[in-house]
Design a protein around this motif. Structure first.
Motif, PDB file in Angstrom:
ATOM      1  N   LEU A 148       0.839  -1.203   0.000  1.00  0.00           N
ATOM      2  CA  LEU A 148       0.000   0.000   0.000  1.00  0.00           C
ATOM      3  C   LEU A 148       0.873   1.253   0.000  1.00  0.00           C
ATOM      4  N   ASN A 149       1.889   1.281   0.840  1.00  0.00           N
ATOM      5  CA  ASN A 149       2.784   2.438   0.909  1.00  0.00           C
ATOM      6  C   ASN A 149       3.470   2.701  -0.424  1.00  0.00           C
ATOM      7  N   HIS A 150       3.848   1.640  -1.119  1.00  0.00           N
ATOM      8  CA  HIS A 150       4.486   1.791  -2.431  1.00  0.00           C
ATOM      9  C   HIS A 150       3.596   2.603  -3.376  1.00  0.00           C
ATOM     10  N   PHE A 151       2.300   2.406  -3.272  1.00  0.00           N
ATOM     11  CA  PHE A 151       1.345   3.101  -4.139  1.00  0.00           C
ATOM     12  C   PHE A 151       0.748   4.341  -3.454  1.00  0.00           C
ATOM     13  N   ASN A 152       1.389   4.811  -2.373  1.00  0.00           N
ATOM     14  CA  ASN A 152       0.899   5.977  -1.620  1.00  0.00           C
ATOM     15  C   ASN A 152      -0.528   5.789  -1.134  1.00  0.00           C
ATOM     16  N   CYS A 153      -0.816   4.591  -0.675  1.00  0.00           N
ATOM     17  CA  CYS A 153      -2.144   4.268  -0.158  1.00  0.00           C
ATOM     18  C   CYS A 153      -2.035   3.847   1.307  1.00  0.00           C
ATOM     19  N   THR A 154      -3.189   3.773   1.966  1.00  0.00           N
ATOM     20  CA  THR A 154      -3.275   3.267   3.332  1.00  0.00           C
ATOM     21  C   THR A 154      -4.388   2.223   3.375  1.00  0.00           C
ATOM     22  N   PHE A 155      -4.590   1.637   4.543  1.00  0.00           N
ATOM     23  CA  PHE A 155      -5.680   0.675   4.691  1.00  0.00           C
ATOM     24  C   PHE A 155      -7.046   1.342   4.499  1.00  0.00           C
ATOM     25  N   ASP A 200      -7.827   3.006   2.019  1.00  0.00           N
ATOM     26  CA  ASP A 200      -8.120   2.905   0.585  1.00  0.00           C
ATOM     27  C   ASP A 200      -8.550   1.500   0.169  1.00  0.00           C
ATOM     28  N   VAL A 201      -8.476   0.537   1.080  1.00  0.00           N
ATOM     29  CA  VAL A 201      -8.847  -0.846   0.765  1.00  0.00           C
ATOM     30  C   VAL A 201     -10.368  -0.944   0.677  1.00  0.00           C
ATOM     31  N   VAL A 202     -10.862  -1.463  -0.448  1.00  0.00           N
ATOM     32  CA  VAL A 202     -12.316  -1.603  -0.630  1.00  0.00           C
ATOM     33  C   VAL A 202     -12.767  -3.058  -0.538  1.00  0.00           C
ATOM     34  N   LYS A 203     -11.824  -3.999  -0.676  1.00  0.00           N
ATOM     35  CA  LYS A 203     -12.175  -5.419  -0.590  1.00  0.00           C
ATOM     36  C   LYS A 203     -10.999  -6.168   0.006  1.00  0.00           C
ATOM     37  N   GLU A 204     -11.296  -7.025   0.968  1.00  0.00           N
ATOM     38  CA  GLU A 204     -10.263  -7.844   1.596  1.00  0.00           C
ATOM     39  C   GLU A 204     -10.803  -9.263   1.697  1.00  0.00           C
ATOM     40  N   ASP A 205     -10.104 -10.197   1.071  1.00  0.00           N
ATOM     41  CA  ASP A 205     -10.502 -11.600   1.167  1.00  0.00           C
ATOM     42  C   ASP A 205      -9.462 -12.349   1.990  1.00  0.00           C
ATOM     43  N   VAL A 206      -9.957 -13.141   2.937  1.00  0.00           N
ATOM     44  CA  VAL A 206      -9.097 -13.910   3.828  1.00  0.00           C
ATOM     45  C   VAL A 206      -9.321 -15.393   3.565  1.00  0.00           C
ATOM     46  N   PHE A 207      -8.230 -16.106   3.404  1.00  0.00           N
ATOM     47  CA  PHE A 207      -8.258 -17.554   3.242  1.00  0.00           C
ATOM     48  C   PHE A 207      -7.501 -18.136   4.428  1.00  0.00           C
ATOM     49  N   THR A 208      -8.107 -19.070   5.129  1.00  0.00           N
ATOM     50  CA  THR A 208      -7.439 -19.666   6.277  1.00  0.00           C
ATOM     51  C   THR A 208      -7.700 -21.167   6.313  1.00  0.00           C
ATOM     52  N   ILE A 223      -6.044  -2.311  12.204  1.00  0.00           N
ATOM     53  CA  ILE A 223      -5.707  -2.059  10.799  1.00  0.00           C
ATOM     54  C   ILE A 223      -6.722  -1.094  10.183  1.00  0.00           C
ATOM     55  N   TYR A 224      -7.994  -1.403  10.383  1.00  0.00           N
ATOM     56  CA  TYR A 224      -9.076  -0.606   9.800  1.00  0.00           C
ATOM     57  C   TYR A 224      -9.690   0.269  10.890  1.00  0.00           C
ATOM     58  N   LYS A 225      -9.160   1.482  11.013  1.00  0.00           N
ATOM     59  CA  LYS A 225      -9.602   2.375  12.090  1.00  0.00           C
ATOM     60  C   LYS A 225     -10.869   3.155  11.735  1.00  0.00           C
ATOM     61  N   VAL A 263      -2.866 -18.613   7.029  1.00  0.00           N
ATOM     62  CA  VAL A 263      -3.740 -17.535   6.574  1.00  0.00           C
ATOM     63  C   VAL A 263      -3.106 -16.825   5.379  1.00  0.00           C
ATOM     64  N   GLU A 264      -3.959 -16.380   4.469  1.00  0.00           N
ATOM     65  CA  GLU A 264      -3.537 -15.595   3.309  1.00  0.00           C
ATOM     66  C   GLU A 264      -4.570 -14.500   3.118  1.00  0.00           C
ATOM     67  N   ILE A 265      -4.094 -13.274   2.899  1.00  0.00           N
ATOM     68  CA  ILE A 265      -4.989 -12.124   2.794  1.00  0.00           C
ATOM     69  C   ILE A 265      -4.703 -11.387   1.491  1.00  0.00           C
ATOM     70  N   GLU A 266      -5.748 -11.196   0.687  1.00  0.00           N
ATOM     71  CA  GLU A 266      -5.610 -10.434  -0.554  1.00  0.00           C
ATOM     72  C   GLU A 266      -6.524  -9.218  -0.497  1.00  0.00           C
ATOM     73  N   MET A 267      -6.193  -8.214  -1.311  1.00  0.00           N
ATOM     74  CA  MET A 267      -6.920  -6.946  -1.241  1.00  0.00           C
ATOM     75  C   MET A 267      -7.162  -6.341  -2.611  1.00  0.00           C
ATOM     76  N   GLU A 268      -8.201  -5.498  -2.643  1.00  0.00           N
ATOM     77  CA  GLU A 268      -8.431  -4.604  -3.763  1.00  0.00           C
ATOM     78  C   GLU A 268      -8.509  -3.204  -3.186  1.00  0.00           C
ATOM     79  N   VAL A 269      -7.890  -2.271  -3.881  1.00  0.00           N
ATOM     80  CA  VAL A 269      -7.756  -0.905  -3.403  1.00  0.00           C
ATOM     81  C   VAL A 269      -8.291   0.057  -4.459  1.00  0.00           C
ATOM     82  N   HIS A 270      -8.924   1.114  -3.992  1.00  0.00           N
ATOM     83  CA  HIS A 270      -9.355   2.187  -4.894  1.00  0.00           C
ATOM     84  C   HIS A 270      -8.839   3.497  -4.326  1.00  0.00           C
ATOM     85  N   LYS A 271      -8.037   4.191  -5.109  1.00  0.00           N
ATOM     86  CA  LYS A 271      -7.473   5.479  -4.703  1.00  0.00           C
ATOM     87  C   LYS A 271      -8.209   6.561  -5.477  1.00  0.00           C
ATOM     88  N   ASN A 272      -8.791   7.515  -4.759  1.00  0.00           N
ATOM     89  CA  ASN A 272      -9.577   8.553  -5.427  1.00  0.00           C
ATOM     90  C   ASN A 272      -8.756   9.418  -6.368  1.00  0.00           C
TER      91      ASN A 272
END
Length: 136
Positions: free
Chosen positions: A68-75, A77-85, A101-103, A124-133
């Motif tokens: 996220l930091n690489h793309f100048n984003c924060t948590f 900006d996360v719109v979808k989070e899928d968790v596999f465990t 994480i999600y304040k 556990v494995e966590i994947e995300m989708e992010v939308h930056k305005n």
């Protein structure tokens, strides 16, 4: 400009490992970023925190934050989070950590219990989708 007209920007957190497994950790197209599932591994690809669900989850979020930091984003900006465990009851016991994480708001997402992940040590494995305005 439509996102489909924009060139994808790829990011590799651990280039050698990602090349060996055949994936990129993230790709940004326009204002949207798709992030591959993060697992608890060191920079050589070895599982870490074996047997410790909470620490593995924290390690996943640590890697995701770097992306996220690489793309100048924060948590935020996360719109979808899928968790596999591989152990949903154990994940549910430690999932309260996500409030650190999600304040401001939680993203959409799905939690799935799976038979196994890429390596048997991964819990556990966590994947995300992010939308930056704004474009960054």
């Amino acid at each position: 400009m439509e996102p489909s007209n924009q060139k994808p920007k790829y990011f590799n957190l651990r280039p050698e490992i990602e090349k060996a497994y055949g994936y990129s950790h993230a790709v940004k197209i326009g204002n949207d970023i798709k992030i591959s599932g993060a697992v608890s591994m060191d920079d050589e690809g070895n599982p870490i925190a074996v047997g410790d669900m909470e620490q593995q989850m924290k390690n996943c979020y640590s890697d995701l934050e770097k992306i996220l930091n690489h793309f100048n984003c924060t948590f935020d900006d996360v719109v979808k989070e899928d968790v596999f465990t591989t152990n949903m009851p154990k994940f549910l016991e430690v999932s309260g950590y996500r409030t650190e994480i999600y304040k401001n708001h939680f993203p959409t997402g799905t939690w799935l219990c799976v038979k196994e992940l890429a390596l048997p040590e991964f819990l556990v494995e966590i994947e995300m989708e992010v939308h930056k305005n704004k474009q960054s």
